[in-house]
Design a protein around this motif. Structure first.
Motif, PDB file in Angstrom:
ATOM      1  N   SER A  33       0.866  -1.044   0.077  1.00  0.00           N
ATOM      2  CA  SER A  33       0.043  -0.074   0.015  1.00  0.00           C
ATOM      3  C   SER A  33       0.870   1.413  -0.008  1.00  0.00           C
ATOM      4  O   SER A  33       0.475   2.454  -0.773  1.00  0.00           O
ATOM      5  N   ALA A  34       1.783   1.147   0.702  1.00  0.00           N
ATOM      6  CA  ALA A  34       2.899   2.285   0.709  1.00  0.00           C
ATOM      7  C   ALA A  34       3.419   2.863  -0.463  1.00  0.00           C
ATOM      8  O   ALA A  34       4.006   3.997  -0.528  1.00  0.00           O
ATOM      9  N   MET A  35       3.805   1.708  -1.263  1.00  0.00           N
ATOM     10  CA  MET A  35       4.974   1.837  -2.571  1.00  0.00           C
ATOM     11  C   MET A  35       3.940   1.900  -3.719  1.00  0.00           C
ATOM     12  O   MET A  35       4.597   2.135  -4.772  1.00  0.00           O
ATOM     13  N   SER A  36       2.518   1.578  -3.816  1.00  0.00           N
ATOM     14  CA  SER A  36       2.003   1.512  -4.823  1.00  0.00           C
ATOM     15  C   SER A  36       0.731   2.019  -4.737  1.00  0.00           C
ATOM     16  O   SER A  36       0.275   2.641  -3.647  1.00  0.00           O
ATOM     17  N   ARG A  37      -0.097   1.704  -5.849  1.00  0.00           N
ATOM     18  CA  ARG A  37      -1.518   2.382  -5.597  1.00  0.00           C
ATOM     19  C   ARG A  37      -2.389   1.390  -5.215  1.00  0.00           C
ATOM     20  O   ARG A  37      -3.706   1.452  -5.132  1.00  0.00           O
ATOM     21  N   ALA A  38      -2.012   0.095  -4.871  1.00  0.00           N
ATOM     22  CA  ALA A  38      -2.752  -1.100  -4.440  1.00  0.00           C
ATOM     23  C   ALA A  38      -3.512  -0.434  -3.008  1.00  0.00           C
ATOM     24  O   ALA A  38      -2.891   0.066  -2.211  1.00  0.00           O
ATOM     25  N   THR A  39      -4.688  -0.929  -2.615  1.00  0.00           N
ATOM     26  CA  THR A  39      -5.452  -0.729  -1.538  1.00  0.00           C
ATOM     27  C   THR A  39      -5.888  -1.931  -0.825  1.00  0.00           C
ATOM     28  O   THR A  39      -7.025  -2.011  -0.784  1.00  0.00           O
ATOM     29  N   PRO A  40      -4.926  -2.640  -0.315  1.00  0.00           N
ATOM     30  CA  PRO A  40      -5.118  -3.911   0.300  1.00  0.00           C
ATOM     31  C   PRO A  40      -6.099  -3.532   1.766  1.00  0.00           C
ATOM     32  O   PRO A  40      -6.018  -2.424   2.121  1.00  0.00           O
ATOM     33  N   LYS A  41      -7.051  -4.430   1.989  1.00  0.00           N
ATOM     34  CA  LYS A  41      -7.600  -4.305   3.428  1.00  0.00           C
ATOM     35  C   LYS A  41      -6.433  -5.101   4.537  1.00  0.00           C
ATOM     36  O   LYS A  41      -6.036  -6.029   4.321  1.00  0.00           O
ATOM     37  N   ILE A  42      -5.925  -4.218   5.248  1.00  0.00           N
ATOM     38  CA  ILE A  42      -5.198  -4.426   6.331  1.00  0.00           C
ATOM     39  C   ILE A  42      -5.672  -4.572   7.636  1.00  0.00           C
ATOM     40  O   ILE A  42      -6.409  -3.786   8.185  1.00  0.00           O
ATOM     41  N   ALA A  43      -5.383  -5.677   8.256  1.00  0.00           N
ATOM     42  CA  ALA A  43      -5.699  -6.069   9.656  1.00  0.00           C
ATOM     43  C   ALA A  43      -4.822  -7.111  10.367  1.00  0.00           C
ATOM     44  O   ALA A  43      -4.109  -7.778   9.528  1.00  0.00           O
ATOM     45  N   SER A  44      -4.972  -7.291  11.524  1.00  0.00           N
ATOM     46  CA  SER A  44      -4.049  -8.151  12.037  1.00  0.00           C
ATOM     47  C   SER A  44      -4.802  -9.487  12.447  1.00  0.00           C
ATOM     48  O   SER A  44      -5.457  -9.681  13.370  1.00  0.00           O
ATOM     49  N   TYR A  45      -4.633 -10.326  11.400  1.00  0.00           N
ATOM     50  CA  TYR A  45      -5.108 -11.735  11.383  1.00  0.00           C
ATOM     51  C   TYR A  45      -4.228 -12.719  11.048  1.00  0.00           C
ATOM     52  O   TYR A  45      -3.219 -12.358  10.163  1.00  0.00           O
ATOM     53  N   PRO A  46      -4.230 -14.038  11.357  1.00  0.00           N
ATOM     54  CA  PRO A  46      -3.069 -14.790  10.776  1.00  0.00           C
ATOM     55  C   PRO A  46      -3.067 -15.108   9.341  1.00  0.00           C
ATOM     56  O   PRO A  46      -2.140 -15.363   8.802  1.00  0.00           O
ATOM     57  N   PHE A  47      -4.240 -14.874   8.741  1.00  0.00           N
ATOM     58  CA  PHE A  47      -4.386 -14.981   7.420  1.00  0.00           C
ATOM     59  C   PHE A  47      -4.862 -13.883   6.622  1.00  0.00           C
ATOM     60  O   PHE A  47      -5.896 -13.876   6.244  1.00  0.00           O
TER      61      PHE A  47
END
Length: 228
Positions: A33-47
């Motif tokens: 997300s920081a280096m590109s225009r991708a906007t992944p959903k970011i959360a703290s889960y094992p997968f």
């Protein structure tokens, strides 16, 4: 005459310039997300990442690096455990590998041990589990499976960067003077142990999700690794 009916299973292997190699929660999605225009959903889960995520790092001269974060690895992925096998298939076609570990050990993990496991999983992918060619038994050398052996060695010799993420959580002073440098040195030692092809100056401390520390030099190193 009557036509023939066939059932085919097609396997998609993602094509990207650089593949992100790391455990869940190491910060791969934050880095993408920081280096590109991708906007992944970011959360703290094992997968956190269950499907491949792809972002493009764009440079001022028009050069682009396609970077992929695909399902996170677990110990035993090379044996088919978890989602890791999908990850390992996808990295086969990348030009460079970017290993990322949580330097601060937020989840109680050890970044150095994590790198050892990551290297182990890649070195065992498509093989009998041998780390280095010199460790092969005579039976394995005579098995005739040269393609598997070649593929394993090629993956481990691919241009690589090692990123110690979340460095912002490790103070530069006070009681942990030198801890940052110590982590980078220990990662270098671990890389040598498991056969990851990475120069010492390609092991970087970064902060992908908060301060952006180290991302500028990373972008230069990433381009260099991809261009070969």
């Amino acid at each position: 005459g009557p036509g023939e009916l066939s059932y085919l299973e097609l396997e998609l292997k993602l094509i990207a310039d650089a593949g992100l190699v790391g455990f869940p929660n190491a910060g791969k999605s934050s880095l993408l997300s920081a280096m590109s225009r991708a906007t992944p959903k970011i959360a703290s889960y094992p997968f956190t990442t269950l499907h491949p995520l792809v972002g493009t790092v764009q440079y001022n001269d028009g050069f682009n690096v396609v970077m992929a974060d695909v399902p996170g690895l677990i110990d035993g992925a090379a044996e088919g455990r978890g989602k890791g096998m999908e990850f390992l298939r996808h990295i086969e076609r990348t030009k460079a590998l970017v290993y990322i570990v949580d330097a601060a050990g937020v989840d109680g993990r050890c970044p150095v041990n994590d790198l050892r496991i990551l290297g182990k999983e890649l070195s065992e992918y498509g093989s009998s589990g041998v780390f280095h060619p010199e460790d092969e038994t005579e039976a394995e050398r005579n098995s005739g499976d040269d393609e598997i052996r070649r593929r394993r060695i090629e993956i481990m010799n691919r241009p690589s960067l090692i990123l110690a993420n979340k460095m912002d959580l490790i103070p530069k002073e006070d009681t942990v003077v030198g801890r940052r440098e110590e982590i980078l040195y220990e990662l270098s030692q671990a890389a040598d142990e498991v056969g990851i092809a990475c120069a010492s100056d390609d092991i970087l401390g970064i902060s992908a999700g908060v301060s952006g520390e180290g991302l500028q030099i990373l972008s230069k190193k990433l381009r260099s690794a991809v261009e070969g």
